[in-house]
Design a protein around this motif. Structure first.
Motif, short mmCIF file in Angstrom:
data_model
loop_
_atom_site.label_atom_id
_atom_site.label_comp_id
_atom_site.label_asym_id
_atom_site.label_seq_id
_atom_site.Cartn_x
_atom_site.Cartn_y
_atom_site.Cartn_z
N UNK A 123 0.83 -1.19 0.00
CA UNK A 123 0.00 0.00 0.00
C UNK A 123 0.88 1.25 0.00
N UNK A 124 0.32 2.32 -0.55
CA UNK A 124 1.03 3.59 -0.53
C UNK A 124 1.20 4.09 0.90
N UNK A 125 2.35 4.69 1.17
CA UNK A 125 2.54 5.34 2.47
C UNK A 125 1.50 6.43 2.62
N UNK A 126 0.74 6.38 3.67
CA UNK A 126 -0.30 7.40 3.90
C UNK A 126 0.36 8.68 4.41
N UNK A 127 0.16 9.82 3.73
CA UNK A 127 0.67 11.07 4.29
C UNK A 127 0.06 11.30 5.68
N UNK A 128 0.89 11.72 6.61
CA UNK A 128 0.41 11.84 7.99
C UNK A 128 -0.25 13.17 8.27
N UNK A 129 -0.15 14.16 7.35
CA UNK A 129 -0.84 15.41 7.66
C UNK A 129 -2.34 15.15 7.78
N UNK A 130 -2.93 15.67 8.82
CA UNK A 130 -4.34 15.43 9.10
C UNK A 130 -4.61 14.22 9.97
N UNK A 131 -3.55 13.46 10.31
CA UNK A 131 -3.77 12.20 11.01
C UNK A 131 -4.30 12.40 12.43
N UNK A 132 -4.07 13.59 13.00
CA UNK A 132 -4.50 13.83 14.37
C UNK A 132 -6.00 13.96 14.54
N UNK A 133 -6.73 14.10 13.43
CA UNK A 133 -8.18 14.28 13.56
C UNK A 133 -8.95 13.49 12.51
N UNK A 134 -8.44 12.32 12.14
CA UNK A 134 -9.11 11.55 11.09
C UNK A 134 -9.23 10.06 11.41
N UNK A 135 -9.43 9.72 12.69
CA UNK A 135 -9.66 8.32 13.06
C UNK A 135 -10.98 7.84 12.46
N UNK A 136 -11.12 6.52 12.24
CA UNK A 136 -10.16 5.44 12.48
C UNK A 136 -9.10 5.38 11.39
N UNK A 137 -8.15 4.46 11.53
CA UNK A 137 -6.95 4.48 10.70
C UNK A 137 -6.77 3.17 9.93
N UNK A 138 -5.84 3.24 8.98
CA UNK A 138 -5.60 2.11 8.08
C UNK A 138 -6.46 2.22 6.84
N UNK A 139 -6.05 1.53 5.77
CA UNK A 139 -6.82 1.58 4.52
C UNK A 139 -8.23 1.04 4.72
N UNK A 140 -8.41 0.24 5.78
CA UNK A 140 -9.71 -0.39 6.04
C UNK A 140 -10.43 0.21 7.24
#
Length: 533
Positions: A431-448
């Motif tokens: 899978x493509x490396x997910x850019x982490x910008x925005x990760x602090x407010x976009x749960x849940x995580x992972x492609x699934x």
């Protein structure tokens, strides 16, 4: 007049004044998923200010055709961005062509995963969090264990970086081919762009290429940044495909039609689609009169709407940087020390920025009068001398440092915890490396969407990231918490609730924060700010 009647009249007049000032300043200009005010008239005048026919305008036209998409993009670019935003949030109706799903939801889902995507009436149905943004959404049944709809912040930056990396890698390959043929001996070359290594290839004397040590990219060296597995090249393909697959809205797009037939096309947003070097996805409709879903509506999404949507997403805001503390700064340093930045590279450089503006959004409790964030928009356009009135406004095309993206534009195998089942019985492992910008407010995580919080998704890493994961796991609880604190500063934001230099708001406004909270109000940049979108 009785006292209570005078009170109600005073309140009514005050509301009218506030609402009028709101429209003049753009306070009410940006809203969430919406219809237009002609479909649903209301006292607040909340909603899109133009009908769908108004948004279509005079079609694609050209730079000399007022009301056309090419005219607006070229001469009134910030209006095009705002129109694209309204289209993104618009709730389409059945009479406008919305639905049915592909095959009405019946068919071989192994061959067409969009059969499991559901039916949405707005782009914001899947990409609408935070409110009013091109954000993230829910899961869709396009894989047995689902796919999570990611946010679209910074999408144009991602497209530009991926395209520039592709051009660099192909340039290295083509130079190696020329050298091997000229010297009549095999050569090995390192494929590297923007500090990112994609392994090595061997070029034989006859010019054939052996990708014996290629890493993280396909053999054609095209970086495909969209979708978790890395499947699509361009914003335009993404838009036309999603309109069809998720909304039952078929577009005839001449750009995709020509490029998919083997021609070279430059879209109105400046993206080169070259069918001689890449496989481009064809549009669902083969002509403006085509009705592929047999719902009685042809040309459901005219090309002018695709143009505005593409231009909107090209220029869409980057995520914000939230509140910084000693712990968050310490967490950032630990993140580097345990080598998470081997894949999540903090900053990258665009050599030629095609956007017409940049928006920098940061924690600012003084000016961020509602949500402690404040956005500063900077235009990046230059007027073309002698181009008429209003003048053509082109992007400056300067170099741009992309900060805090934390990505490497490569595919990686993160081990069995991230592998994905497909409907036809195979496993997708990279899978493509997910850019982490925005990760602090976009749960849940992972492609699934199967990891509920940041700690869980970090601990889920394995495979190529196992050593970094183990270094994190060995940290004391306090240092793990600092890493999490750092990641939680990389946040998304609601543009209609975020004060900016375009509309800073006023906390002394009556009925604040329902009114006067400020926002990123694009109308002040229109050629005619009083003509709202």
């Amino acid at each position: 007049m009785r006292e209570y009647e005078r009170s109600y009249l005073s309140l009514f007049i005050a509301l009218l004044i506030v609402i009028s000032l709101g429209f003049l300043t753009g306070v009410f200009e940006v809203q969430a998923q919406e219809t237009d005010i002609f479909q649903h008239p209301n006292f607040e005048q909340a909603g899109i200010k133009k009908t769908l026919a108004d948004q279509i305008g005079t079609g694609r036209g050209d730079i000399q055709t007022p009301g056309s998409s090419l005219y607006i993009i070229g001469r009134d670019p910030f209006r095009s961005i705002r129109r694209g935003r309204s289209l993104f949030q618009r709730k389409f109706t059945i009479s406008q062509g919305m639905g049915p799903r592909n095959g009405d939801g019946f068919g071989d889902i192994s061959a067409d995963a969009s059969l499991g995507a559901g039916l949405a009436d707005s782009c914001a149905t899947c990409h609408g969090r935070p409110r009013g943004s091109a954000g993230f959404g829910g899961d869709v049944f396009t894989r047995p264990d689902s796919r999570d709809a990611p946010h679209l912040f910074g999408l144009g930056i991602i497209e530009m970086l991926a395209d520039e990396i592709t051009q660099d890698l192909r340039r290295i390959r083509d130079q190696a081919i020329a050298g091997a043929k000229a010297r009549q001996r095999a050569v090995e070359v390192l494929l590297k762009s923007k500090g990112i290594s994609y392994g090595k290839i061997r070029v034989n004397p006859d010019g054939s290429v052996d990708p014996f040590d290629l890493k993280g990219v396909d053999k054609d060296l095209r970086v495909r940044p969209f979708f978790h597995h890395g499947g699509t090249i361009s914003i335009r393909e993404f838009i036309v495909g999603a309109l069809n697959g998720e909304m039952g809205l078929e577009a005839f797009d001449p750009d995709l039609a020509q490029a998919s037939a083997g021609n070279r096309v430059v879209t109105p947003s400046g993206m080169v689609l070259d069918g001689t070097t890449d496989t481009i996805e064809a549009p669902p409709a083969v002509s403006e009169s085509d009705d592929p879903d047999l719902d009685g509506v042809a040309n459901e999404i005219p090309v002018s709407l695709v143009d505005h949507l593409e231009f909107y997403l090209l220029n869409y805001f980057k995520p914000a940087i939230g509140r910084q503390t000693h712990d968050t700064e310490k967490g950032r340093k630990i993140f580097e020390e345990i080598q998470c930045t081997g894949c999540h590279i903090q900053n990258l450089v665009i050599e030629r920025d095609r956007r017409v503006a940049d928006v920098e959004t940061t924690y600012d409790p003084r000016r961020g009068i509602f949500n402690d964030l404040f956005a500063v928009a900077t235009a990046q356009v230059q007027e073309v001398p002698g181009s008429g009135s209003p003048p053509v406004k082109e992007p400056t095309g300067r170099k741009f440092v992309v900060k805090n993206i934390y990505a490497d534009f490569k595919r990686h195998d993160l081990g069995p915890n991230f592998w994905e089942r497909n409907f036809y019985g195979t496993l997708t492992k990279e899978f493509m490396t997910e850019p982490l910008w925005g990760v602090g407010s976009s749960a849940p995580y992972g492609h699934d969407g199967r990891s509920i919080d940041l700690w869980s998704v970090i601990m889920r890493h394995g495979g190529e990231a196992e050593q970094a994961r183990n270094r994190f796991a060995r940290l004391p609880d306090g240092k793990q918490a600092q890493v999490i604190d750092f990641l939680q500063t990389l946040v998304l934001f609601p543009p209609d609730d975020t004060a900016s230099n375009l509309n800073p708001g006023d906390s002394q406004t009556q009925y604040f924060p329902q009114y006067g909270h400020g926002n990123i109000a694009l109308p002040v940049l229109f050629n005619n700010p009083n003509d709202l979108e």
